[in-house]
Write an enzyme that holds these catalytic residues in place. Structure first.
Site, short mmCIF file in Angstrom:
data_model
loop_
_atom_site.label_atom_id
_atom_site.label_comp_id
_atom_site.label_asym_id
_atom_site.label_seq_id
_atom_site.Cartn_x
_atom_site.Cartn_y
_atom_site.Cartn_z
CB SER A 21 -10.14 -27.67 20.50
OG SER A 21 -10.86 -28.80 20.90
CE LYS A 43 -10.22 -37.11 21.58
NZ LYS A 43 -8.86 -37.60 21.68
CB CYS A 128 -22.28 -28.36 21.24
SG CYS A 128 -22.01 -27.55 22.80
CB THR A 191 -15.54 -24.83 11.68
OG1 THR A 191 -16.53 -25.44 12.50
CG2 THR A 191 -14.22 -25.53 11.87
N GLY A 215 -9.29 -23.62 7.77
CA GLY A 215 -8.11 -23.53 6.91
C GLY A 215 -7.96 -22.15 6.28
C1 LIG Z 1 -10.83 -31.91 12.00
C2 LIG Z 1 -11.23 -30.81 12.92
C3 LIG Z 1 -11.72 -31.10 14.19
C4 LIG Z 1 -12.08 -30.08 15.06
N1 LIG Z 1 -12.54 -30.39 16.31
C5 LIG Z 1 -12.83 -29.39 17.19
C6 LIG Z 1 -13.21 -29.69 18.52
O1 LIG Z 1 -13.25 -30.85 18.95
N2 LIG Z 1 -13.51 -28.64 19.33
C7 LIG Z 1 -13.44 -27.34 18.94
O2 LIG Z 1 -13.70 -26.42 19.74
N3 LIG Z 1 -13.05 -27.03 17.68
C8 LIG Z 1 -12.75 -28.02 16.81
N4 LIG Z 1 -12.32 -27.71 15.54
C9 LIG Z 1 -12.20 -26.28 15.17
C10 LIG Z 1 -10.75 -25.79 15.37
O3 LIG Z 1 -10.35 -25.89 16.72
C11 LIG Z 1 -10.60 -24.32 14.89
O4 LIG Z 1 -11.41 -23.48 15.70
C12 LIG Z 1 -11.00 -24.12 13.44
O5 LIG Z 1 -10.63 -25.24 12.67
C13 LIG Z 1 -10.36 -22.86 12.82
O6 LIG Z 1 -8.96 -22.93 12.85
P1 LIG Z 1 -8.08 -23.47 11.59
O7 LIG Z 1 -8.61 -22.78 10.36
O8 LIG Z 1 -6.68 -23.11 11.92
O9 LIG Z 1 -8.29 -24.95 11.53
C14 LIG Z 1 -11.95 -28.71 14.64
C15 LIG Z 1 -11.44 -28.43 13.37
C16 LIG Z 1 -11.07 -29.45 12.52
C17 LIG Z 1 -10.50 -29.09 11.16
#
Ligand SMILES: Cc1cc2nc3c(=O)[nH]c(=O)nc-3n(C[C@H](O)[C@H](O)[C@H](O)COP(=O)(O)O)c2cc1C
Length: 300
Positions: A21, A43, A128, A191, A215
């Site tokens: 997302s 998202k 949140c 995150t 990341g």
């Molecule tokens: C730019 C950005 C926007 C994100 N927006 C959301 C979001 O709207 N809702 C959500 O649940 N997680 C959001 N996340 C978290 C990601 O969905 C994911 O859980 C997290 O980045 C870990 O995965 P990754 O390391 O592959 O990015 C966001 C992450 C990034 C980098």
């Protein structure tokens, strides 16, 4: 049957790969046919539109990304009006991610979305603040996660996925509470908290000072979370956190994930999910293993 089809809650996926997302929008349809994904995840949508935080909202660090987007989104009404019909054009599952500031608001959102066709699952973003609990994130309190999941369970028949935050003492405990309250699946991890400082100005690099870290750097943290949660629950896990290759995805699957999502990796390689889908298939063929037998097959 293809070797990598899965069931996730009430959904059937043609392959076990989706997108995390907030990291992937409809604009990717210009690059490839999004129907190739096992599912699409939107998202996070909130009850009212959000303009998000002020810039700087994204900072690259040595091994990961810091973001403080602040859930920028058009709000549920506009999502239903303009985005949902576009998402419905793709022949795959649609997971709508939602967030709200009270249990009642969450319930209202699910009830409203449930009146619209084309949604297969809800991913509940519990990272949140909860206004009814001093602004503490929903996902950090096992009892609140239980109550929220229970109320949502009463409100929808659709697949209910609770997306867990890693910023807790025991993610497995939170996971168990979500399962007990009727969740069909879990998504993890969101995150981690992170920060970066500009030593020349001595100012934080993010306007919001602290942001979410994602990341490659978070992969080992996500992996141990998935492993622990898989030991604690029997509902399926959608894993994310630093996945940037087939090998990364396989690590999560072997550790117990039924499905995987690429997040930050989409910014580096927008077509990377397709490589991962194919890579998992080749691995199953090369190793003569049925995908379902690979899930959680870790040898400890
Ligand atoms: C730019 C950005 C926007 C994100 N927006 C959301 C979001 O709207 N809702 C959500 O649940 N997680 C959001 N996340 C978290 C990601 O969905 C994911 O859980 C997290 O980045 C870990 O995965 P990754 O390391 O592959 O990015 C966001 C992450 C990034 C980098």
């Amino acid at each position: 049957m293809s070797r990598c089809e899965i069931n996730f809650g009430k959904m059937k996926w043609k392959n076990p790969v989706t997108v995390a997302s907030g990291t992937f929008g409809l604009e990717y349809a210009e690059l490839f046919d999004l129907s190739q994904l096992g599912a699409l995840t939107t998202k996070t949508i909130t009850p009212l539109p959000k303009t998000g935080n002020e810039p700087q909202r994204i900072v690259e660090t040595e091994a990961g990304l810091l973001n403080s987007i602040g859930l920028q989104n058009p709000g549920i009404e506009e999502f239903i009006r303009s985005e949902l019909p576009e998402y419905r054009k793709f022949a795959t599952n649609l997971i709508v991610s939602i967030s709200a500031s009270s249990i009642q608001e969450f319930v209202k959102m699910v009830k409203k979305l449930d009146t619209r066709p084309g949604i297969d699952a809800y991913e509940i973003n519990v990272s949140c603040p909860n206004v009814e609990n001093e602004g503490i994130a929903f996902g950090t309190d096992p009892d609140i996660v239980f109550k929220l999941t229970q109320q949502l369970r009463k409100s929808t028949q659709k697949t209910l996925i609770i997306k867990l935050t890693p910023n807790v003492t025991s993610i497995a405990d939170i996971a168990k509470h979500a399962e007990k309250a009727g969740a069909d699946g879990l998504a993890l991890i969101n995150t981690l908290y992170g920060m970066a400082v500009d030593v020349n100005t001595r100012k934080p690099k993010l306007h919001n000072i602290i942001g979410g870290y994602s990341g490659p750097a978070i992969k080992p943290i996500a992996l141990q979370s998935v492993y622990k949660v898989a030991q604690a629950v029997s509902i399926p896990i959608l894993a994310m956190g630093g996945i940037a290759s087939t090998n990364d995805a396989l690590e999560f699957i072997i550790a117990g994930a039924t499905a995987v999502a690429a997040g930050t990796y989409n910014f580096i390689n927008p077509l990377g999910t397709l490589d991962i889908i194919q890579g998992i298939q080749y691995y199953c063929i090369d190793n003569n293993v049925e995908y379902k037998n690979l899930v959680g097959s870790i040898q400890t």
